[in-house]
Structures are given as structure tokens and as C-alpha cells.
Design a protein around this motif. Structure first.
Motif, PDB file in Angstrom:
ATOM      1  N   ARG A   1       0.838  -1.204   0.000  1.00 13.24           N
ATOM      2  CA  ARG A   1       0.000   0.000   0.000  1.00 13.24           C
ATOM      3  C   ARG A   1       0.871   1.251   0.000  1.00 13.24           C
ATOM      4  O   ARG A   1       0.537   2.266  -0.628  1.00 13.24           O
ATOM      5  N   THR A   2       2.005   1.198   0.691  1.00 16.50           N
ATOM      6  CA  THR A   2       2.930   2.330   0.712  1.00 16.50           C
ATOM      7  C   THR A   2       3.482   2.586  -0.686  1.00 16.50           C
ATOM      8  O   THR A   2       3.585   3.740  -1.123  1.00 16.50           O
ATOM      9  N   VAL A   3       3.811   1.504  -1.400  1.00 15.64           N
ATOM     10  CA  VAL A   3       4.305   1.640  -2.774  1.00 15.64           C
ATOM     11  C   VAL A   3       3.224   2.271  -3.649  1.00 15.64           C
ATOM     12  O   VAL A   3       3.506   3.189  -4.438  1.00 15.64           O
ATOM     13  N   ARG A   4       1.981   1.818  -3.513  1.00 13.25           N
ATOM     14  CA  ARG A   4       0.874   2.362  -4.326  1.00 13.25           C
ATOM     15  C   ARG A   4       0.632   3.841  -4.007  1.00 13.25           C
ATOM     16  O   ARG A   4       0.359   4.642  -4.905  1.00 13.25           O
ATOM     17  N   THR A   5       0.760   4.215  -2.742  1.00 14.09           N
ATOM     18  CA  THR A   5       0.608   5.628  -2.369  1.00 14.09           C
ATOM     19  C   THR A   5       1.711   6.458  -3.017  1.00 14.09           C
ATOM     20  O   THR A   5       1.454   7.544  -3.545  1.00 14.09           O
ATOM     21  N   ALA A   6       2.933   5.940  -2.996  1.00  9.80           N
ATOM     22  CA  ALA A   6       4.052   6.640  -3.644  1.00  9.80           C
ATOM     23  C   ALA A   6       3.796   6.784  -5.138  1.00  9.80           C
ATOM     24  O   ALA A   6       4.095   7.827  -5.727  1.00  9.80           O
ATOM     25  N   GLU A   7       3.210   5.753  -5.759  1.00  9.46           N
ATOM     26  CA  GLU A   7       2.862   5.837  -7.187  1.00  9.46           C
ATOM     27  C   GLU A   7       1.897   6.991  -7.454  1.00  9.46           C
ATOM     28  O   GLU A   7       2.077   7.743  -8.405  1.00  9.46           O
ATOM     29  N   ARG A   8       0.868   7.096  -6.603  1.00 10.77           N
ATOM     30  CA  ARG A   8      -0.118   8.172  -6.783  1.00 10.77           C
ATOM     31  C   ARG A   8       0.526   9.545  -6.594  1.00 10.77           C
ATOM     32  O   ARG A   8       0.209  10.496  -7.318  1.00 10.77           O
ATOM     33  N   ILE A   9       1.435   9.655  -5.632  1.00 13.50           N
ATOM     34  CA  ILE A   9       2.095  10.935  -5.370  1.00 13.50           C
ATOM     35  C   ILE A   9       2.995  11.325  -6.548  1.00 13.50           C
ATOM     36  O   ILE A   9       2.956  12.448  -7.036  1.00 13.50           O
ATOM     37  N   ILE A  10       3.785  10.343  -7.016  1.00 13.66           N
ATOM     38  CA  ILE A  10       4.747  10.614  -8.092  1.00 13.66           C
ATOM     39  C   ILE A  10       4.052  10.680  -9.444  1.00 13.66           C
ATOM     40  O   ILE A  10       4.439  11.440 -10.322  1.00 13.66           O
TER      41      ILE A  10
ATOM     42  N   LEU B   1       5.346   2.060 -10.216  1.00 12.90           N
ATOM     43  CA  LEU B   1       6.549   1.558  -9.541  1.00 12.90           C
ATOM     44  C   LEU B   1       6.457   0.032  -9.459  1.00 12.90           C
ATOM     45  O   LEU B   1       5.354  -0.522  -9.404  1.00 12.90           O
TER      46      LEU B   1
END
Length: 175
Positions: free
Chosen positions: A133-142, A146
Motif C-alpha cells: 500500500r505504501t508503494v501504491r501511495t508513492a505511485e499516486r504521489i509521483i 513503480l
């Protein structure tokens, strides 16, 4: 739990002022502050961090710790995952005891596999889902896709294996 924000406030005096205000804030917001459960952990990556005076809240000295558990996650002052991963492994190993007991009673492999999936694998998967979920959140931010954790793991294992194959001095080179 207190947060050492000396770097944010610019001085330990500023932090002490904030800590003094904490009981008042808790009182105004109908919260009970349990000083026996309150700890201080300093995250400071300088080579020689300054010595700070111990925090005192409501005439009680706050314990200084290297790590603590917050919302099910172990946080260490070096912000590494070692302590958290160790706790997950320990939990899974405790459950392996029951799997060994089932084997002693000659349970069929299918039932032991089902037990593993339900009781041991679930401990491991819950943290993988949280990390993903942290990776998916980073994807949305960037705004870019990823690699998921499994793909990342496989690529790093392949890279490490490739380095071992290239290095004749490595003990695992001939394997």
C-alpha cells in the motif's frame, strides 16, 4: 508517546516548552495523559548529537528508548526495519511450534498446508499488503508506475546472484 522535535524547533528549550504544554492540551481535549506509558525517542543522524536533558511531564521523568511499538509497528531510532522484521519473524516462529505438533500427530500434508496458510502465512502477508500500500501511495504521489515488492525482490536476488557468478572469490561462486 513524545516526539523529539529539537531540529524542527531549533533548540531543546523550544521542545521543552512544547512538552510543558502537552498536559494542558490533553486536558482541554478530554484526553488522559499516562506518563508511565510515555517514552522519548530521539532520531538524530548527526555524528555527535547534542546531549539533551531528560524530559519531565507532570513531575515524571520520561523514559528514553531506542525503539518502541506504535500502532503495531516497531519504530527504531535509526529508522530501519530490523526490529520490526525480527518481531514478525518471532511471531511466525512461535506459530511454527504448532505446525511441528501437527506433524508429530501425523496430520496429512494438505491439512498442515492449510494450517500454514491460515496461521503463519497470514502474519507474513498482512505486512506485505501494508508495505505494498505504501508503494501504491508513492505511485499516486509521483504519478508513475513503480515495481511491486515481489518484482523488486526478484530483481535484487537476480542482481545479487549475477554478482556472485561474476566474482570467483565469492564462497558461493561455484554453486
Amino acid at each position: 508517546t513524545t516526539l523529539d522535535v529539537t531540529g524542527l524547533l531549533g533548540s531543546s528549550a523550544g521542545m521543552e516548552l512544547e512538552v510543558e504544554q502537552l498536559p494542558l492540551w490533553c486536558s482541554r481535549n478530554n484526553l488522559e495523559l499516562n506518563t508511565l506509558k510515555t517514552v522519548e525517542m530521539t532520531v538524530d543522524f548527526r555524528r555527535k548529537p547534542p546531549a539533551l536533558t531528560p524530559l519531565t511531564i507532570m513531575n515524571s521523568t520520561v523514559a528514553l528508548v531506542d525503539s518502541f511499538k506504535f500502532l503495531g509497528t516497531n519504530i527504531s531510532q535509526d529508522l530501519k526495519w530490523d526490529i520490526h522484521i525480527d518481531s514478525i519473524v518471532k511471531k511466525a516462529q512461535q506459530r511454527l511450534y504448532f505446525l511441528r505438533q501437527l506433524k508429530k500427530f501425523n496430520l496429512p500434508q494438505a491439512l498442515m498446508t492449510q494450517f500454514y496458510s491460515a496461521v503463519i502465512e497470514s502474519v507474513l502477508k498482512s505486512d506485505i499488503r501494508r508495505l505494498q500500500r505504501t508503494v501504491r501511495t508513492a505511485e499516486r504521489i509521483i504519478g508513475v508506475h513503480l515495481p511491486n515488492l515481489q518484482d523488486l525482490y526478484i530483481s535484487r536476488v537476480k542482481k545479487r546472484a549475477g554478482n556472485i557468478i561474476k566474482d570467483p572469490s565469492h564462497p558461493g561462486h561455484n554453486l
